[in-house]
Design a protein around this motif. Structure first.
Motif, short mmCIF file in Angstrom:
data_model
loop_
_atom_site.label_atom_id
_atom_site.label_comp_id
_atom_site.label_asym_id
_atom_site.label_seq_id
_atom_site.Cartn_x
_atom_site.Cartn_y
_atom_site.Cartn_z
N ILE A 3 141.35 32.26 10.45
CA ILE A 3 140.16 32.75 11.14
C ILE A 3 140.44 32.86 12.63
O ILE A 3 140.86 31.89 13.26
CB ILE A 3 138.97 31.78 10.92
N ALA A 4 140.18 34.04 13.17
CA ALA A 4 140.33 34.25 14.62
C ALA A 4 139.24 33.47 15.34
O ALA A 4 138.10 33.40 14.88
CB ALA A 4 140.25 35.73 14.94
N ASP A 5 139.59 32.89 16.48
CA ASP A 5 138.62 32.11 17.25
C ASP A 5 137.42 32.96 17.68
O ASP A 5 136.30 32.47 17.73
CB ASP A 5 139.29 31.48 18.47
N HIS A 43 135.10 33.21 14.79
CA HIS A 43 134.47 31.90 14.63
C HIS A 43 133.34 31.74 15.65
O HIS A 43 132.24 31.28 15.32
CB HIS A 43 135.52 30.79 14.80
N GLY A 44 133.59 32.13 16.89
CA GLY A 44 132.57 32.03 17.93
C GLY A 44 131.35 32.90 17.62
O GLY A 44 130.20 32.46 17.81
N LYS A 45 131.59 34.11 17.12
CA LYS A 45 130.47 34.98 16.76
C LYS A 45 129.66 34.38 15.61
O LYS A 45 128.44 34.45 15.61
CB LYS A 45 130.99 36.37 16.36
N ALA A 46 130.36 33.82 14.64
CA ALA A 46 129.67 33.20 13.49
C ALA A 46 128.82 32.02 13.96
O ALA A 46 127.67 31.87 13.54
CB ALA A 46 130.69 32.74 12.45
N LEU A 47 129.35 31.22 14.85
CA LEU A 47 128.61 30.08 15.38
C LEU A 47 127.37 30.53 16.16
O LEU A 47 126.30 29.96 16.02
CB LEU A 47 129.53 29.23 16.25
N GLU A 48 127.51 31.59 16.95
CA GLU A 48 126.37 32.15 17.67
C GLU A 48 125.29 32.63 16.70
O GLU A 48 124.09 32.38 16.92
CB GLU A 48 126.81 33.32 18.55
N LEU A 49 125.70 33.30 15.62
CA LEU A 49 124.74 33.78 14.63
C LEU A 49 123.98 32.64 13.97
O LEU A 49 122.77 32.70 13.77
CB LEU A 49 125.46 34.58 13.54
N VAL A 50 124.70 31.60 13.62
CA VAL A 50 124.09 30.45 12.97
C VAL A 50 123.03 29.84 13.90
O VAL A 50 121.92 29.52 13.46
CB VAL A 50 125.17 29.42 12.57
N HIS A 51 123.36 29.70 15.17
CA HIS A 51 122.39 29.17 16.14
C HIS A 51 121.21 30.12 16.32
O HIS A 51 120.06 29.69 16.35
CB HIS A 51 123.05 28.92 17.50
N ALA A 63 134.82 30.91 4.47
CA ALA A 63 135.83 30.23 5.30
C ALA A 63 135.27 29.89 6.68
O ALA A 63 135.53 28.80 7.21
CB ALA A 63 137.08 31.11 5.43
N LEU A 64 134.50 30.80 7.25
CA LEU A 64 133.89 30.54 8.56
C LEU A 64 132.92 29.36 8.48
O LEU A 64 132.93 28.48 9.34
CB LEU A 64 133.17 31.79 9.06
N LEU A 65 132.08 29.36 7.46
CA LEU A 65 131.11 28.26 7.32
C LEU A 65 131.81 26.93 7.07
O LEU A 65 131.39 25.90 7.60
CB LEU A 65 130.11 28.58 6.21
N LEU A 66 132.87 26.95 6.28
CA LEU A 66 133.63 25.71 6.06
C LEU A 66 134.20 25.18 7.37
O LEU A 66 134.16 23.98 7.64
CB LEU A 66 134.77 25.95 5.05
#
Length: 132
Positions: free
Chosen positions: A8-10, A13-21, A44-47
């Motif tokens: 997973i590219a960082d 990962h950062g975009k996924a974390l922003e979406l979750v928030h 994989a991102l959520l894990l």
């Protein structure tokens, strides 16, 4: 599990974390839809988020729960205390005083009673297991 082996590219990962928030939710379909990725990458991102942060927790059913803020802190404290209880039970050396100390370290209140018998403000199932 395939999701464990996907690099997973960082930035992703950062975009996924922003979406979750932003959505205060964590799910494979959410990440698929907003990031235009497949289900394996979303998993994989959520894990990774669950492994590296306290923002998301994976529950037994395989679903993910957004746990940022007070609920996340409470869950982390309960998890830490439960781990100490389980270790004590597995080693067959349950010391009530040590468990009371552990409860205090994790922020659970320990009211003292006149008879010297204290109860720990933890879920009933744990209190019954350790008989505190």
């Amino acid at each position: 599990m395939l999701a464990d082996r996907i690099p997973i590219a960082d930035a992703l990962h950062g975009k996924a974390l922003e979406l979750v928030h932003e959505h205060r939710a964590a799910s494979v379909p959410l990440l698929e839809r907003h990031l235009s990725i497949g289900p394996d990458m979303a998993e994989a991102l959520l894990l990774r988020i669950a492994r590296e942060t306290t923002v998301v927790r994976r529950v037994q059913s395989g679903l993910y729960v957004y746990t940022h803020g007070p609920i996340g802190e409470e869950l982390a404290a309960l998890h830490g205390f439960a781990q100490e209880v389980l270790v004590a039970l597995a080693s067959n050396s349950v010391d009530v005083d040590q468990l009371r100390d552990a409860a205090g370290r994790y922020g659970f209140s320990i009211p003292h009673q006149a008879a010297g018998n204290a109860t720990v403000a933890v879920p009933l199932c744990l209190a019954q297991v350790v008989n505190v």
